[in-house]
Design an enzyme around this catalytic site. Structure first.
Site, PDB file in Angstrom:
ATOM      1  N   HIS A 150       0.845  -1.186   0.000  1.00 42.10           N
ATOM      2  CA  HIS A 150       0.000   0.000   0.000  1.00 42.10           C
ATOM      3  C   HIS A 150       0.884   1.240   0.000  1.00 42.10           C
ATOM      4  CE1 HIS A 150      -3.535  -2.461   1.751  1.00 42.10           C
ATOM      5  NE2 HIS A 150      -3.682  -2.293   0.459  1.00 42.10           N
ATOM      6  N   GLY A 180      -3.113  -1.971  -7.766  1.00 41.71           N
ATOM      7  CA  GLY A 180      -4.073  -2.695  -6.934  1.00 41.71           C
ATOM      8  C   GLY A 180      -5.523  -2.288  -7.119  1.00 41.71           C
ATOM      9  N   ASP A 199      -4.352  -6.588  -7.606  1.00 48.43           N
ATOM     10  CA  ASP A 199      -4.448  -7.585  -6.540  1.00 48.43           C
ATOM     11  C   ASP A 199      -5.144  -8.842  -7.052  1.00 48.43           C
ATOM     12  OD1 ASP A 199      -3.296  -5.784  -4.689  1.00 48.43           O
ATOM     13  OD2 ASP A 199      -5.254  -4.963  -4.186  1.00 48.43           O
ATOM     14  N   ASP A 251      -1.297  -1.517   4.777  1.00 49.50           N
ATOM     15  CA  ASP A 251      -1.401  -0.394   5.706  1.00 49.50           C
ATOM     16  C   ASP A 251      -2.729  -0.549   6.451  1.00 49.50           C
ATOM     17  OD1 ASP A 251      -1.533   1.952   7.109  1.00 49.50           O
ATOM     18  OD2 ASP A 251      -1.020   3.238   5.405  1.00 49.50           O
ATOM     19  N   HIS A 299     -10.391  -1.112  -2.678  1.00 46.08           N
ATOM     20  CA  HIS A 299     -10.350  -2.438  -3.301  1.00 46.08           C
ATOM     21  C   HIS A 299     -10.201  -3.542  -2.247  1.00 46.08           C
ATOM     22  CE1 HIS A 299      -6.286  -0.921  -2.894  1.00 46.08           C
ATOM     23  NE2 HIS A 299      -5.815  -2.135  -3.024  1.00 46.08           N
ATOM     24  N   ASP A 307     -10.801  -7.208  -3.162  1.00 49.14           N
ATOM     25  CA  ASP A 307      -9.711  -7.878  -3.889  1.00 49.14           C
ATOM     26  C   ASP A 307      -8.605  -8.308  -2.934  1.00 49.14           C
ATOM     27  OD1 ASP A 307     -11.041  -7.459  -6.265  1.00 49.14           O
ATOM     28  OD2 ASP A 307      -9.815  -5.746  -6.872  1.00 49.14           O
ATOM     29  N   ARG A 366      -7.412 -14.850   0.968  1.00 47.55           N
ATOM     30  CA  ARG A 366      -8.146 -16.111   1.038  1.00 47.55           C
ATOM     31  C   ARG A 366      -7.521 -17.151   0.112  1.00 47.55           C
ATOM     32  NH1 ARG A 366     -11.932 -18.967  -1.513  1.00 47.55           N
ATOM     33  NH2 ARG A 366     -12.273 -17.470  -3.176  1.00 47.55           N
TER      34      ARG A 366
END
Length: 120
Positions: free
Chosen positions: A8, A56, A61, A81, A88, A91, A97
């Protein structure tokens, strides 16, 4: 070995410092770096070869998550961060996951990333 790097905005400097600290190891182990757009550009400016994807918020991402699902990415360093909002976030959650689903090591801070990279 392929490592994805994502950071980030508030963590990009930390990511570059981390890469510089382990540059010799990254080069000696022939590690391929893939990254979201801006993180990849910053890494390139620091002398690294990086395969860049979208930023991202524009799907980067998700592109990295697809590489995880396809078995192409072996490790992910995602310096998040936690004190900032991210449009997002779905994402980001999907990437995390999929790392869990596919048993891909994921470091979300420099301390964890250091442990992972030293294990290579």
């Amino acid at each position: 070995m392929e490592i994805a790097i994502i950071a980030h905005d508030g963590k990009k400097a930390e990511m570059i410092q981390f890469l510089m600290d382990f540059k010799a190891l990254i080069l000696s182990k022939n590690i391929t770096l893939v990254a979201t757009g801006t993180t990849g550009k910053n890494a390139e400016k620091s002398g690294f070869q990086v395969e860049k994807y979208l930023s991202g918020p524009y799907g980067g991402d998700a592109q990295i998550a697809a590489r995880v699902a396809e078995g192409k990415t072996d490790m992910v360093f995602f310096f998040r961060d936690p004190l900032d909002k991210h449009p997002h976030e779905p994402d980001i959650a999907m990437l995390m996951r999929l790392c869990d689903v596919h048993d891909v090591p994921l470091a979300t801070n420099p301390a964890t990333a250091e442990l992972l990279i030293k294990s290579i």
